[in-house]
Write a protein that holds these residues in place. Sequence first.
Motif, PDB file in Angstrom:
ATOM      1  N   ASN A   6       0.801  -1.232   0.000  1.00 12.21           N
ATOM      2  CA  ASN A   6       0.000   0.000   0.000  1.00 12.21           C
ATOM      3  C   ASN A   6       0.825   1.270   0.000  1.00 12.21           C
ATOM      4  N   ILE A   7       1.810   1.285  -0.873  1.00 11.83           N
ATOM      5  CA  ILE A   7       2.688   2.449  -0.902  1.00 11.83           C
ATOM      6  C   ILE A   7       2.004   3.626  -1.584  1.00 11.83           C
ATOM      7  N   GLU A   8       2.096   4.772  -0.909  1.00  7.01           N
ATOM      8  CA  GLU A   8       1.522   5.990  -1.458  1.00  7.01           C
ATOM      9  C   GLU A   8       2.543   7.100  -1.267  1.00  7.01           C
ATOM     10  N   LYS A   9       2.702   7.920  -2.308  1.00  9.11           N
ATOM     11  CA  LYS A   9       3.635   9.036  -2.154  1.00  9.11           C
ATOM     12  C   LYS A   9       2.978  10.309  -2.648  1.00  9.11           C
ATOM     13  N   ASN A  22       0.252   5.661  -6.061  1.00 16.28           N
ATOM     14  CA  ASN A  22      -1.062   5.401  -5.492  1.00 16.28           C
ATOM     15  C   ASN A  22      -1.220   3.914  -5.184  1.00 16.28           C
ATOM     16  N   SER A  23      -1.312   3.564  -3.940  1.00 16.06           N
ATOM     17  CA  SER A  23      -1.435   2.189  -3.436  1.00 16.06           C
ATOM     18  C   SER A  23      -0.752   1.128  -4.296  1.00 16.06           C
ATOM     19  N   ILE A  24       0.558   1.181  -4.192  1.00 14.44           N
ATOM     20  CA  ILE A  24       1.361   0.191  -4.913  1.00 14.44           C
ATOM     21  C   ILE A  24       1.600  -1.020  -4.018  1.00 14.44           C
ATOM     22  N   ASN A  25       1.280  -2.199  -4.531  1.00 13.26           N
ATOM     23  CA  ASN A  25       1.628  -3.440  -3.844  1.00 13.26           C
ATOM     24  C   ASN A  25       2.516  -4.229  -4.781  1.00 13.26           C
ATOM     25  N   ASP A  55      14.095   7.645  -0.222  1.00  8.39           N
ATOM     26  CA  ASP A  55      12.967   8.536   0.006  1.00  8.39           C
ATOM     27  C   ASP A  55      11.942   7.749   0.820  1.00  8.39           C
ATOM     28  N   ALA A  56      11.224   8.428   1.695  1.00 11.53           N
ATOM     29  CA  ALA A  56      10.233   7.722   2.512  1.00 11.53           C
ATOM     30  C   ALA A  56       8.857   7.851   1.864  1.00 11.53           C
ATOM     31  N   PRO A  57       8.060   6.798   1.867  1.00 18.59           N
ATOM     32  CA  PRO A  57       6.701   6.902   1.325  1.00 18.59           C
ATOM     33  C   PRO A  57       5.823   7.713   2.273  1.00 18.59           C
ATOM     34  N   ILE A  62       7.536  -0.954   3.655  1.00 11.97           N
ATOM     35  CA  ILE A  62       8.512  -1.623   2.794  1.00 11.97           C
ATOM     36  C   ILE A  62       9.320  -2.581   3.655  1.00 11.97           C
ATOM     37  N   SER A  63       9.428  -3.815   3.181  1.00 11.43           N
ATOM     38  CA  SER A  63      10.374  -4.726   3.820  1.00 11.43           C
ATOM     39  C   SER A  63      11.384  -5.146   2.777  1.00 11.43           C
TER      40      SER A  63
END
Lengths: 221, 409
Positions: A6-9, A22-25, A55-57, A62-63
């Motif tokens: 659920n990565i969002e930037k 937008n909500s990257i899995n 850079d931080a989301p 993130i693992s």
Amino acid sequence: MIRLQNIEKVYRTSTIETLALNSINLEVAKGEFLSIMGPSGCGKSTLLNIIGLLDAPTRGDISIGEQKTGHLGDRELAAFRNKKLGFIFQSYHLINDLQVVDNVELPLLYRSMSAKERKQLATEALEKVGLSNRINHFPTQLSGGQRQRVAIARAIVGRPEIILADEPTGNLDSAMGNEIMEILMDLNRNEGTTIVMVTHDENMAHKTHRLVRLFDGSQVS
Amino acid sequence: MLRNYFKIAIAVLKRRKFFTFISLFGISFTLTILMVATAYIDKLVNDPYPDAKRDRSLYVNKLEQKMKDGRQSGPLSFYFLDHYAGSLKIPAKVAISSMSRATNTYVNNKKIVINYKYVNSDYWDVLEYDFVEGKPFSKQQIANGEHVTVISEDTKKEYFGETGSVVGKYIEADNVKYRINGVVKNVPVTAYQFFADIYLPYTVSKTDYKDKAYHGEYIAILLAKNEADVPAMRKEYEQMISKVPLPNKDITKMYSHANSYLVSYVNVGSEDTSGIAYVITAIGLFALLVMLLPTLNLVNINITRIMERSSEIGVRKAFGASSRTLVYQFIVENLILTLIGGLIGVLLTFIVIRVLNNAQLIDNLYLTINFTVLLYALAICVFFGLFSGVYPAWRMSKLNVVTALRQNN
Ligand SMILES: Nc1ncnc2c1ncn2[C@@H]1O[C@H](COP(=O)(O)OP(=O)(O)OP(=O)(O)O)[C@@H](O)[C@H]1O
Ligand SMILES: [Mg+2]
């Protein structure tokens, strides 16, 4: 090996807000060679920088390996990048004031290692990219393809498990681009290095194991 | 690691020749000024000629009398020093001398200026003048009021020219002839408490040395038997002063102190606004100002220089340098730069001091670079290096990696 949830930037400036991701899995397996494609401005570099912990989301986790990275501080992040990650950039980002061998040694400076050992490893890495005869040149004395090979040597000198490459062939003609691609594929095949590569070139992308397409910050395939 | 910093520092310096020139020039020039200044101060403060027993001496240079409507401050009378300071128990010797005064004399119709100073016999025991020939006049000669004198080497040269011994010859000052008893090495005029061209017995002075006024034109040096007695001697003097009767009813209070050399040297103000505070503040402000400009300049240049290397910063961070490591790197780089500047500064100082000594702007003042001054120089360099490097390095380390990398080389 890499797991994004659920990565969002969001980029905020005083006037506008850009949703760059937008909500990257995304999951990348150990030893996988993944390419990312998409139109300009769709968020490819942003995604790669987030994977690289540069850079931080804004949101999401993130693992990398077994390591959750959300809570790490500056020094821990630096040490983690140093051990696990290698970067290749479109515009090489070599340090022009330093000789090729010193450029390649750079990641090893941040480990405890003797100068002799560093030099040894740097020379080996340069051999792998076919530049052992340019050790004492300065970057400005090299061609674009040669510079990118120096950058690759720098990325692999510390034997990272993951290599992140942002359009590594973007500034090169197709012959040189192919050379670079061969080196990366060898690395992936022979050393089992996990590689994530952003590219604009369909041919390159099709040589990799898997292709992820982004559009406007979202994953479309 | 350090070798790598050194490599890149030198590479950056070579690449940016103009920048290097400007900052090295700033640093070395400033250092030169400061080092010449410290050499000068060092000379004034630490030069042991002729005042070799400084650590067991106290200096009495003035007396201040406070009245209802003002104050009067200045050197003391011979009577006061001889009578009151001379009767103290702790001082082994009390050297009394007048402030030097100028008079004209003529040699072969050529006018020369002669500074003369009246001294007592303890003066020759407390101070260690180097006698090139002859010896000091004796207590007996002083008591007899003999017209004898000790002159400086320069005076000998000026009055007699290049010649052999002049002991026993006569020198004329203020229309009085004095027989020369000895010749001493020169004292620079900056050591004003000891400087004179000719030294005379106080008994030949035209003003009455028996005059009981407290003010006059004499100063004194109290010499203790050993260093340990100095605090007690200071106290004894203060107690004595508090018991001295006030000369008349207009005067409400009297001050006079026996001070260490440095305090007495700069003791120019009045009681309420101590001179030493003035002088130290003035020197401090001057040094600060002299150093501040090149430092600010360096800070400025450093910021531009470091920001120009944002690609390098980005790469180093990406490959595992923490902010702290980078700050360290840039400070070390800057220290290398300032130390090179310092080295040039030291060389320049050697040259400047040589030129100054040859030019003899102040008679008989020979500056030398010594260990103290070199230490000062080193400290100043480190100060420069840290102060001009820390802020830019800190700003740089805050730079976000992605931003740093986006600005292409
Ligand atoms: N620092 C920033 N501040 C504001 N907006 C930004 C910033 N960085 C990137 N963006 C925006 O985020 C979006 C994604 O940018 P990104 O650089 O990831 O695109 P990209 O896919 O790598 O493009 P390209 O193929 O041209 O390199 C763009 O719309 C961009 O304008
Ligand atoms: Mg991009």
